[in-house]
Design a protein around this motif. Structure first.
Motif, PDB file in Angstrom:
ATOM      1  N   GLY A   1     104.083   5.190   9.398  1.00  0.00           N
ATOM      2  CA  GLY A   1     103.067   5.984   9.024  1.00  0.00           C
ATOM      3  C   GLY A   1     103.257   7.493   8.377  1.00  0.00           C
ATOM      4  N   GLU A   2     102.700   8.189   7.225  1.00  0.00           N
ATOM      5  CA  GLU A   2     102.704   8.804   6.518  1.00  0.00           C
ATOM      6  C   GLU A   2     103.048  11.093   7.434  1.00  0.00           C
ATOM      7  OE1 GLU A   2     102.287   8.291   3.011  1.00  0.00           O
ATOM      8  OE2 GLU A   2     101.759   6.510   3.410  1.00  0.00           O
ATOM      9  N   ASN A   3     102.665  10.412   8.235  1.00  0.00           N
ATOM     10  CA  ASN A   3     103.812  11.395   9.064  1.00  0.00           C
ATOM     11  C   ASN A   3     104.585  12.071   9.604  1.00  0.00           C
ATOM     12  OD1 ASN A   3     104.206  13.879  11.247  1.00  0.00           O
ATOM     13  ND2 ASN A   3     102.613  12.772  12.812  1.00  0.00           N
ATOM     14  N   ALA A   4     105.601  12.600   8.073  1.00  0.00           N
ATOM     15  CA  ALA A   4     106.660  12.730   8.243  1.00  0.00           C
ATOM     16  C   ALA A   4     108.121  13.284   8.682  1.00  0.00           C
ATOM     17  CB  ALA A   4     106.975  13.400   6.280  1.00  0.00           C
ATOM     18  N   VAL A   5     107.337  14.332   9.526  1.00  0.00           N
ATOM     19  CA  VAL A   5     107.837  14.743  10.266  1.00  0.00           C
ATOM     20  C   VAL A   5     107.553  13.948  12.001  1.00  0.00           C
ATOM     21  CG1 VAL A   5     107.795  17.130   9.331  1.00  0.00           C
ATOM     22  CG2 VAL A   5     105.811  16.610  10.824  1.00  0.00           C
ATOM     23  N   ASN A   6     106.660  13.610  11.845  1.00  0.00           N
ATOM     24  CA  ASN A   6     107.261  12.583  13.356  1.00  0.00           C
ATOM     25  C   ASN A   6     106.523  13.550  14.293  1.00  0.00           C
ATOM     26  OD1 ASN A   6     108.640  10.813  12.169  1.00  0.00           O
ATOM     27  ND2 ASN A   6     110.204  11.622  12.037  1.00  0.00           N
ATOM     28  N   TYR A   7     105.536  14.412  14.166  1.00  0.00           N
ATOM     29  CA  TYR A   7     104.452  15.749  15.110  1.00  0.00           C
ATOM     30  C   TYR A   7     103.966  14.286  16.017  1.00  0.00           C
ATOM     31  CZ  TYR A   7     101.878  19.088  16.169  1.00  0.00           C
ATOM     32  OH  TYR A   7     101.070  20.063  17.075  1.00  0.00           O
ATOM     33  N   ASN A   8     103.617  15.315  17.306  1.00  0.00           N
ATOM     34  CA  ASN A   8     103.396  14.218  18.145  1.00  0.00           C
ATOM     35  C   ASN A   8     102.537  14.992  19.593  1.00  0.00           C
ATOM     36  OD1 ASN A   8     101.587  11.751  18.979  1.00  0.00           O
ATOM     37  ND2 ASN A   8     103.086  11.145  20.222  1.00  0.00           N
ATOM     38  N   ASN A   9     101.765  15.498  18.910  1.00  0.00           N
ATOM     39  CA  ASN A   9     100.955  16.196  19.688  1.00  0.00           C
ATOM     40  C   ASN A   9      99.024  15.988  20.408  1.00  0.00           C
ATOM     41  OD1 ASN A   9      99.113  18.509  21.124  1.00  0.00           O
ATOM     42  ND2 ASN A   9     100.746  20.226  20.625  1.00  0.00           N
ATOM     43  N   ASN A  10      99.812  14.965  21.707  1.00  0.00           N
ATOM     44  CA  ASN A  10      98.417  15.124  22.807  1.00  0.00           C
ATOM     45  C   ASN A  10      96.922  15.584  22.030  1.00  0.00           C
ATOM     46  OD1 ASN A  10      99.406  12.555  23.815  1.00  0.00           O
ATOM     47  ND2 ASN A  10      99.667  13.841  25.271  1.00  0.00           N
ATOM     48  N   GLU A  11      96.939  16.921  22.269  1.00  0.00           N
ATOM     49  CA  GLU A  11      95.481  17.480  21.976  1.00  0.00           C
ATOM     50  C   GLU A  11      95.317  17.389  20.388  1.00  0.00           C
ATOM     51  OE1 GLU A  11      95.202  22.080  23.104  1.00  0.00           O
ATOM     52  OE2 GLU A  11      93.663  22.077  22.597  1.00  0.00           O
ATOM     53  N   TYR A  12      96.207  17.578  19.391  1.00  0.00           N
ATOM     54  CA  TYR A  12      95.807  17.661  18.147  1.00  0.00           C
ATOM     55  C   TYR A  12      95.618  15.653  18.239  1.00  0.00           C
ATOM     56  CZ  TYR A  12      96.658  17.241  13.295  1.00  0.00           C
ATOM     57  OH  TYR A  12      96.481  17.819  11.514  1.00  0.00           O
ATOM     58  N   ASN A  13      96.465  14.761  18.450  1.00  0.00           N
ATOM     59  CA  ASN A  13      96.257  13.968  18.022  1.00  0.00           C
ATOM     60  C   ASN A  13      94.076  13.499  18.300  1.00  0.00           C
ATOM     61  OD1 ASN A  13      98.281  13.624  17.503  1.00  0.00           O
ATOM     62  ND2 ASN A  13      99.498  12.327  18.818  1.00  0.00           N
ATOM     63  N   GLN A  14      93.880  13.851  20.064  1.00  0.00           N
ATOM     64  CA  GLN A  14      92.765  13.941  20.587  1.00  0.00           C
ATOM     65  C   GLN A  14      91.821  14.173  19.322  1.00  0.00           C
ATOM     66  OE1 GLN A  14      92.695  14.609  24.803  1.00  0.00           O
ATOM     67  NE2 GLN A  14      93.923  12.929  24.422  1.00  0.00           N
ATOM     68  N   LEU A  15      92.261  15.575  19.700  1.00  0.00           N
ATOM     69  CA  LEU A  15      90.636  16.004  18.373  1.00  0.00           C
ATOM     70  C   LEU A  15      90.468  15.615  16.962  1.00  0.00           C
ATOM     71  CD1 LEU A  15      91.825  19.393  19.164  1.00  0.00           C
ATOM     72  CD2 LEU A  15      90.011  18.855  19.552  1.00  0.00           C
ATOM     73  N   PHE A  16      91.698  14.800  16.769  1.00  0.00           N
ATOM     74  CA  PHE A  16      91.857  13.961  15.470  1.00  0.00           C
ATOM     75  C   PHE A  16      90.968  12.812  15.335  1.00  0.00           C
ATOM     76  CE2 PHE A  16      92.687  11.039  12.073  1.00  0.00           C
ATOM     77  CZ  PHE A  16      92.957  11.738  10.861  1.00  0.00           C
ATOM     78  N   GLU A  17      91.060  12.351  16.419  1.00  0.00           N
ATOM     79  CA  GLU A  17      90.492  10.690  16.473  1.00  0.00           C
ATOM     80  C   GLU A  17      89.321  11.841  16.502  1.00  0.00           C
ATOM     81  OE1 GLU A  17      92.316   9.205  20.208  1.00  0.00           O
ATOM     82  OE2 GLU A  17      93.823   9.097  19.000  1.00  0.00           O
ATOM     83  N   LYS A  18      88.359  12.604  17.491  1.00  0.00           N
ATOM     84  CA  LYS A  18      87.013  13.264  17.435  1.00  0.00           C
ATOM     85  C   LYS A  18      86.385  13.444  15.698  1.00  0.00           C
ATOM     86  CE  LYS A  18      84.186  16.055  20.390  1.00  0.00           C
ATOM     87  NZ  LYS A  18      84.690  17.105  21.187  1.00  0.00           N
ATOM     88  N   MET A  19      87.528  14.385  15.286  1.00  0.00           N
ATOM     89  CA  MET A  19      87.194  14.951  14.157  1.00  0.00           C
ATOM     90  C   MET A  19      86.604  14.265  12.566  1.00  0.00           C
ATOM     91  SD  MET A  19      88.458  16.117  10.769  1.00  0.00           S
ATOM     92  CE  MET A  19      89.862  15.300  11.172  1.00  0.00           C
ATOM     93  N   LYS A  20      87.845  12.831  12.578  1.00  0.00           N
ATOM     94  CA  LYS A  20      87.944  12.075  11.343  1.00  0.00           C
ATOM     95  C   LYS A  20      86.281  11.849  10.701  1.00  0.00           C
ATOM     96  CE  LYS A  20      89.582   7.839  13.494  1.00  0.00           C
ATOM     97  NZ  LYS A  20      90.586   6.935  13.139  1.00  0.00           N
ATOM     98  N   ASN A  21      85.734  11.677  12.610  1.00  0.00           N
ATOM     99  CA  ASN A  21      84.474  10.237  12.084  1.00  0.00           C
ATOM    100  C   ASN A  21      82.890  11.039  12.013  1.00  0.00           C
ATOM    101  OD1 ASN A  21      86.249   8.216  12.050  1.00  0.00           O
ATOM    102  ND2 ASN A  21      85.825   8.078  14.913  1.00  0.00           N
ATOM    103  N   MET A  22      83.144  12.729  12.166  1.00  0.00           N
ATOM    104  CA  MET A  22      82.059  13.729  12.407  1.00  0.00           C
ATOM    105  C   MET A  22      81.818  13.502  10.889  1.00  0.00           C
ATOM    106  SD  MET A  22      83.301  16.308  14.842  1.00  0.00           S
ATOM    107  CE  MET A  22      82.205  16.712  15.540  1.00  0.00           C
TER     108      MET A  22
END
Lengths: 325, 728
Positions: free
Chosen positions: B600-621
C-alpha cells in the motif's frame, strides 16, 4: 583493402557483443526489471500485478543471462540479454519503454546533433590548425609564449563555465542570439551560433597545443632542414611541407571522431535546448530506459569502430607508404 | 593599410546600423511572424511519457491532457476550499445507494449497509470533439482512415499529414468506452488496481479482455471494447451513463474530475490501433483526441509542444463569482466572457534552470517557478516574513503569486524497526517517546528557512491547509511538539525532548541497557551538494539529543526497495494529494495500506486499531462537524504516536509578467489554461524594450582583434625580410 575492411568488420562483432554484455551487466546491476517497471508506471498506486504485466509485455520477466529452466540452447537464448541484443545486429532497436520506435527517434534527433557537431568539428579543425601553425611560425617569440599560456588557461576552465558565461554575455547581456532553443532550416542559424562558438573554444586549448607539438616535432626533421637549405621561405616550409607531413597524427585524432559526431554532446545540447542524441541518451539514463541506453551504447561502439577503420583508410591517402592488406 | 582599416570600420558601422533599424530582437527565439499574437509561452523540463488519459498521471503530463480532455466534472477555478462543478456533465451526479439485494437505500443509510453506489451522469448535448482524421468518412459512409494501405502510409509521418479531419458529437458511450479502457490488456492505467476494488466487475472485465486479446486474430489489431460489457458501467441513453461501485465511496466524485474518466471515441482507438501508424509513433499516447478547449497541434517533446484553440469547443464562460479577494485582485473582470482567451500555447523544453530563468527575464517566457539559485534575485521578505518581489522584478512589472500546495513532506519512522517502532509493548512505548523527542529536536522552522527559502509552513499533522479537517491557530498545533505562547506556536525546548529521550531509555543519548550511544540510521537518496548540506543539518538536529545519525545514502531504486521491504529505519518521503479530501492524506497511515505485506501507500507501516476504525468511518462521511470530530481524534492519535515527523507543507511560488492575467494558482485543478489571459501588445513592447542589442562589444572585440593582429603582421614581415647572415 577490401579484404582488410571485411576482416576488421568481422573483428568488430565480438567487440560489439562484449560492449553489449558490459552495458547489460552494468545496467542491471543498478536497475532491476522491477525498478524499470516502477519508473514507467509511476510511484502511486502501482500494484505488483501491474509490474508483472509490464515485465511480461516487454520480455523482462525472463532470466537475465542464463535460463536454467530452458533446455539446450534455450538456456542462453531464452534470456533477456539474448533477446534484447540479437536484434541490434540487424539495426532493429525496438521500442523504448514508453512505446516509441527508437530507430525513428534516433533518425529525427541525428540532424540537430550534427547541426552543432559538424561545424564545431570542421571550423574547429581549421581554427586549431591555423593557430597551431601560427604559434609554430612565431615559435620562441612572445606570440608563441602567450599563445601557450592562453591555451593552458583555456584547457583549465570547465566547459560548463564557457556555456554559462557565453549565455550570460552573448545572450543575456548583449542580446545578440537566443539563449537556447532550436529551429529548422535557416532559422536554426541563430540558435547554433553560440553553441558552435562555445564548442570550438572549449576544445581550443588542448587541440591547439597538441597540433603545435606535432608541428614542432616535424620542424626538427631532416626534410625541413633540406627545404630550408634549398632557400625556401619559412612560410612555404611550414604550410607546404610541415603541414602535409603532420597530417597523419592529425588524421588519427580527427577521422576517428567523425562518426561519433552523430551522437551529439550531452552538456551543450542540454544547456542550449538542442533536441539531439546527447540529450536523448541523458534522458534515457535518467528514466532508466534500458532499450534506449542499450541502443545508444551499441551505436556509439559501432561508430567508434567505423571511425577507426576510416582512420586506417585515410592513412593510405596521406601516406603512400602505407598499404592495407 | 589605412584605407583597409577605414573600410573595415565602415562595414561594422553599416551592419550595426542595419541591425538597429529592425524591430525584431536578435535574441528572440520565436518566429518573427508570431510577434504580437495571442500566444502564451510556457516551458516544460521533462518530456511527457504518456498523453493517453488512461495512462497519464504525472504533473508534467497532466498539464497537457487536462487542457485537451474533459472529464464530466471539474473544480471551480476561484472558489476555496475546492468545489466540484460540472464540466461536460449537466449537473453534479447524485449518488444512489443500494443494499446487496439491490434495494435502494435512503441517502442517510449507514455505510455498512450500502453494498453498491450508483452514479448516474448526464452529459450536455451538442459538445463536439476536436477535428481529427479518425472521424472522417468517405462519400459512401466508410471510414476513410481506419484501414490505411502501405501506400497511403508512405506520406504520413505525423498526424497533421492527414489531408482531412472531421468531428462528431460527444456521447455518453465515449465515457463508457474510456472506463472500459482502464482494464485494457495493452494499457497500464496507474489507477486500475485502485478502481478494480471499486468499479463493479472491473477485475473480471480485465480477465475477459485478456482472454479476448489472446484469441484475437493476428491480422486484427483493434480490440473493440464495445463488444464486451462491463457490469459496473451502463449506457442509459445517448447522453447518460451510470457507474456502479462497491460500497460507499464519496471521493469517487473527485476521480470524475480527472482525465482518467474523460471520453475516448472508439473511432480514435480504432484509428490508432493500425500497426502502420504505431510504427511511425502515431498513437493515442502521443496524439490526444478530446473535447477540451485546446488540441495538441505539434508534438515534439524533445523541443516544443503546441496547443491551439479547439474550434469545436463548447460554450463555457469565465466564472462570475469567487472568493472575496478575487474581485480586488482583478480576477472577476472577465466574468461571463467566453473561454478560452488564449489562441495558442507554445511549450518549449528547457532542461536547465539558468536559460529558463534568463528567458523569463527577457520576456520570452510568460511565467516561471523560482529555483533556489535565483530566489534571492527574485524574492525578498518584508514585514512579518511576507514574501514579495525584489525592486528589480518590480521594475519589470513582475508579480509573485504564492499558494500552499496540497502536499506534505515528512520524515518517516519505520514502525517495524525495533528501535524506532518497537516489537513488544515495552519497546513500542520506548520507541514512541524516542520519536516524540526527535520530533521536538528536528527544527523544521529552521529547515524551511535555510533550505526552502521560507517556502513552506511547518506541518502539524498530515493534512495540508485548504483541506477539510485542517485546523488553523491554537486549535491546530501539535501539542507534543509545540506550546502556544502569545499568539503563535513555539517549539518545545530541547530540555523537554531530552526528558522524553531519558524516559525512552536513552538518557543523554546513551542506551541505558547497554551503555552504548544511540545510533540511528537515516536512509536517503542524496546526490547534490545541497543534499549534503541538508544531511549535515539533519545530523546536527539529532546531535542536540546526543544521538548519532548515520546517513545511508543510496540510489532511488534501492531506497524504494528498502521502503517496500521495511528495511529502512528513518527516511524522508512526500505526498501530493490526488484530490482535496482528508481521506487522501489520512489513508497514508491506515494499517491495511501498509507497504510491507500489503504493497500500500503507508510507507511507515503504522498500524493502530483505533485509528484504522476511525478512518473506515471517516472516509465515507460527508464533510461536517461529525467528520471534523473524528478527524480531530485521528490527528490526536497520530500526534501522540508520532509515526511521522510532520515536516512541512511546501508553498508554491510563481513569478508572472504584468501581461499575464487571471492567474489563481493551485495544484488540484489542472485545466486552468482556459482562464488565463495575455496582453500580447504589452508583451511585445516590453520585449523590444528589454532586448535591444548592445553594440559596443562588437566594436570592442573587433578593435582587440585588429590590435592583436598588428604586432603579428609586423613580426611576420620582419621575419620574412630577415636574412641568415648579415654583411658586416
Amino acid at each position: 583493402m577490401l579484404s582488410y575492411i571485411i576482416r576488421r568488420l568481422f573483428y568488430a562483432v565480438p567487440i560489439l557483443i562484449g560492449v553489449n554484455l558490459l552495458t547489460f551487466t552494468l545496467f542491471f546491476v543498478v536497475n532491476t526489471p522491477d525498478d524499470m517497471a516502477r519508473m514507467q508506471l509511476g510511484i502511486k498506486y502501482v500494484t505488483p500485478e501491474a509490474i508483472e504485466k509490464w515485465k511480461v509485455e516487454r520480455g523482462y520477466d525472463k532470466p537475465l543471462l542464463f535460463n536454467s529452466e530452458a533446455e539446450k540452447l534455450g538456456k542462453l537464448t531464452n534470456t533477456i540479454f539474448f533477446e534484447k541484443s540479437i536484434s541490434m545486429f540487424v539495426f532493429e532497436f525496438g521500442r523504448s519503454d514508453d512505446g516509441r520506435d527508437i530507430a525513428r527517434e534516433i533518425k529525427s534527433r541525428m540532424m540537430p546533433s550534427l547541426a552543432i557537431a559538424l561545424p564545431v568539428f570542421v571550423v574547429g579543425l581549421l581554427v586549431y590548425i591555423t593557430f597551431a601553425l601560427l604559434m609554430v611560425f612565431f615559435r620562441a617569440t612572445y606570440i608563441d609564449f602567450w599563445g601557450v599560456v592562453l591555451c593552458v588557461a583555456l584547457m583549465s576552465i570547465s566547459s560548463l563555465f564557457y556555456i554559462i558565461v557565453g549565455q550570460f554575455l552573448v545572450s543575456k547581456l548583449w542580446h545578440w542570439v537566443p539563449i537556447s532553443g532550436y529551429g529548422t532550416g535557416l532559422d536554426a542559424t541563430k540558435f547554433l551560433v553560440l553553441p558552435v562558438l562555445i564548442g570550438i573554444i572549449t576544445s581550443a586549448g588542448s587541440h591547439i597545443r597538441w597540433y603545435r607539438t606535432i608541428f614542432l616535432e616535424e620542424m626538427n626533421k631532416e626534410y625541413v632542414r633540406t627545404a630550408r637549405a634549398k632557400g625556401l621561405s619559412e612560410r612555404i616550409v611550414l604550410f607546404r611541407h610541415v603541414l602535409k607531413n603532420a597530417l597523419i597524427p592529425i588524421l588519427t585524432g580527427a577521422v576517428v571522431v567523425v562518426p561519433l559526431l552523430f551522437l551529439g554532446s550531452l552538456l551543450v545540447e542540454s544547456f542550449f535546448g538542442i533536441p539531439g542524441l546527447g540529450s536523448y541518451t541523458i534522458d534515457a539514463i535518467n528514466s532508466q530506459d534500458f532499450a534506449i541506453v542499450r541502443a545508444m551504447v551499441f551505436l556509439g561502439s559501432m561508430l567508434y569502430i567505423v571511425g577507426l577503420i576510416l582512420t586506417d583508410i585515410s592513412y593510405t591517402f596521406v601516406d603512400p607508404r602505407i598499404r592495407l592488406t | 593599410m589605412k584605407i583597409s582599416l577605414i573600410k573595415f570600420w565602415l562595414l561594422i558601422a553599416i551592419i550595426v546600423q542595419l541591425a538597429a533599424c529592425g524591430e525584431y530582437s536578435w535574441n528572440n527565439p520565436y518566429a518573427a511572424s508570431d510577434a504580437g499574437k495571442n500566444i502564451l509561452y510556457s516551458v516544460f523540463s521533462e518530456r511527457p511519457k504518456h498523453l493517453d488519459p488512461v495512462q497519464s498521471y504525472s504533473s508534467n503530463e497532466i498539464q497537457f491532457t487536462a487542457q485537451i480532455y474533459e472529464p464530466p466534472l471539474q473544480y471551480h477555478y476561484l472558489k476555496r476550499p475546492f468545489v466540484l462543478i460540472p464540466a461536460t456533465a449537466e449537473k453534479i451526479p447524485v449518488v444512489k445507494y443500494f443494499d446487496a439485494e439491490g434495494n435502494q437505500l435512503p441517502d442517510e443509510a449507514h455505510s455498512d449497509d450500502i453494498a453498491y453506489s450508483i452514479y448516474e451522469i448526464s452529459i450536455k448535448p451538442g459538445i463536439s470533439f476536436q477535428p481529427h482524421p479518425a472521424f472522417v468518412m468517405d462519400e459512401q459512409g466508410n471510414w476513410l482512415y481506419h484501414v490505411l494501405s502501405e501506400d497511403a502510409l508512405t506520406s504520413i509521418f505525423k498526424l497533421s499529414d492527414f489531408s482531412y479531419a472531421d468531428t462528431r458529437e460527444l456521447e455518453a458511450e465515449d465515457y463508457v468506452y474510456q472506463v472500459k479502457r482502464l482494464a485494457h490488456p495493452r494499457l497500464h492505467s496507474p489507477i486500475y488496481g485502485l478502481m478494480a476494488d471499486y468499479i463493479v466487475g472491473l477485475k473480471d472485465y480485465a480477465v475477459k479482455l485478456k482472454h479476448a486479446e489472446q484469441n484475437r486474430p493476428e491480422d486484427e489489431t483493434y480490440l473493440d471494447l464495445r463488444k464486451y460489457q462491463l457490469e459496473g458501467i451502463q449506457l442509459i441513453d445517448k447522453y447518460t451513463y451510470s457507474i456502479k461501485i462497491h460500497g460507499k465511496y464519496p471521493q469517487f466524485l473527485y476521480w470524475l474530475a480527472m482525465p482518467f474518466f474523460a471520453p475516448i471515441p472508439w473511432e480514435a482507438d480504432r484509428f490508432y490501433s493500425q500497426p502502420g501508424l504505431v510504427q511511425k509513433n502515431i498513437t493515442l499516447d502521443w496524439y490526444p483526441v478530446g473535447t477540451g478547449p485546446y488540441m495538441l497541434t505539434e508534438n515534439d517533446p524533445n523541443l516544443r509542444m503546441v496547443l491551439e484553440k479547439n474550434p469545436n469547443f463548447r460554450d463555457e464562460y469565465y466564472p462570475a463569482n469567487g472568493m472575496s479577494e478575487d474581485e480586488k485582485n482583478g480576477l472577476l473582470e472577465d466574468a461571463g466572457k467566453k473561454l478560452p482567451f488564449i489562441d495558442k500555447v507554445v511549450y518549449t523544453r528547457e532542461k536547465e534552470s539558468i536559460p529558463r530563468w534568463n528567458k523569463f527575464l527577457q520576456g520570452y517566457y510568460d511565467a516561471t517557478g523560482i529555483g533556489s539559485d535565483s530566489f534571492d534575485q527574485a524574492v525578498q521578505l518584508v514585514g512579518q516574513g511576507e514574501a514579495t518581489v525584489t525592486r528589480e522584478m518590480e521594475e519589470q512589472g513582475i508579480r509573485l503569486e504564492t499558494t500552499v500546495a496540497v502536499s506534505t513532506y515528512y520524515m518517516g519512522f519505520n514502525m517495524l524497526d525495533p528501535v524506532v517502532g518497537g516489537r513488544d509493548d515495552r519497546e513500542r512505548e520506548s520507541a514512541r517517546k524516542l520519536r516524540q523527542a526527535i520530533s521536538i529536536a528536528v527544527d523544521y522552522e529552521e529547515f524551511i528557512s535555510i533550505f526552502a527559502n521560507g517556502r513552506g509552513i511547518p506541518a502539524q499533522s498530515p493534512i495540508s491547509p485548504g483541506i477539510f479537517g485542517y485546523r488553523d491557530g491554537r486549535a491546530g498545533i501539535n501539542p507534543i511538539v509545540y506550546d502556544w505562547i502569545g499568539d503563535q506556536p513555539q517549539r518545545k525546548s530541547i530540555k523537554a525532548a531530552k526528558a522524553l529521550l531519558a524516559e525512552a531509555g536513552y538518557p543523554n543519548g546513551i542506551d541505558r541497557k547497554t551503555g552504548a550511544p544511540l545510533i540511528l540510521y537515516f536512509d536517503v537518496t542524496a546526490r547534490s551538494s545541497e543534499d549534503r548540506s541538508k544531511l549535515d543539518w539533519m545530523r546536527k538536529q539529532f546531535q542536540k539529543l546526543n544521538i548519532q545519525l548515520v546517513v545511508r545514502s543510496t540510489d532511488y531504486n534501492r531506497f524504494q526497495d528498502k521502503i517496500r521491504k521495511g528495511n529502512a529505519q528513518i527516511f524522508e518521503w512526500g505526498w501530493n494529494a490526488d484530490y482535496p479530501d482528508p481521506e487522501n492524506f489520512l489513508f497514508l497511515l491506515y494499517g491495511p495500506q501498509r507497504k510491507v505485506g500489503n504493497s500500500g501507500e503507508n510507507a511507515v507501516n503504522y498500524n493502530n486499531n483505533e485509528y484504522n476504525q476511525l478512518f473506515e468511518k471517516m472516509k465515507n462521511m460527508e464533510n461536517g462537524s461529525e467528520r471534523q470530530l473524528i478527524i480531530d481524534r485521528m490527528v490526536e492519535i497520530l500526534r501522540y504516536d508520532a509515526p511521522w515527523l510532520w515536516g512541512y507543507h511546501p508553498k508554491d511560488y510563481g513569478l508572472y509578467h504584468s501581461w499575464y492575467q487571471n492567474v489563481k494558482p493551485n495544484r488540484i485543478s489542472n485545466n486552468n489554461l482556459k482562464y488565463f489571459k495575455i496582453d500580447a501588445n504589452l508583451r511585445e513592447a516590453k520585449r523590444q524594450e528589454w532586448n535591444r542589442p548592445v553594440f559596443w562589444p562588437i566594436a570592442l572585440i573587433s578593435f582587440i582583434l585588429v590590435i592583436s593582429i598588428i604586432p603579428a603582421v609586423r613580426a611576420f614581415r620582419r621575419h620574412e625580410s630577415s636574412v641568415a647572415i648579415r654583411a658586416v
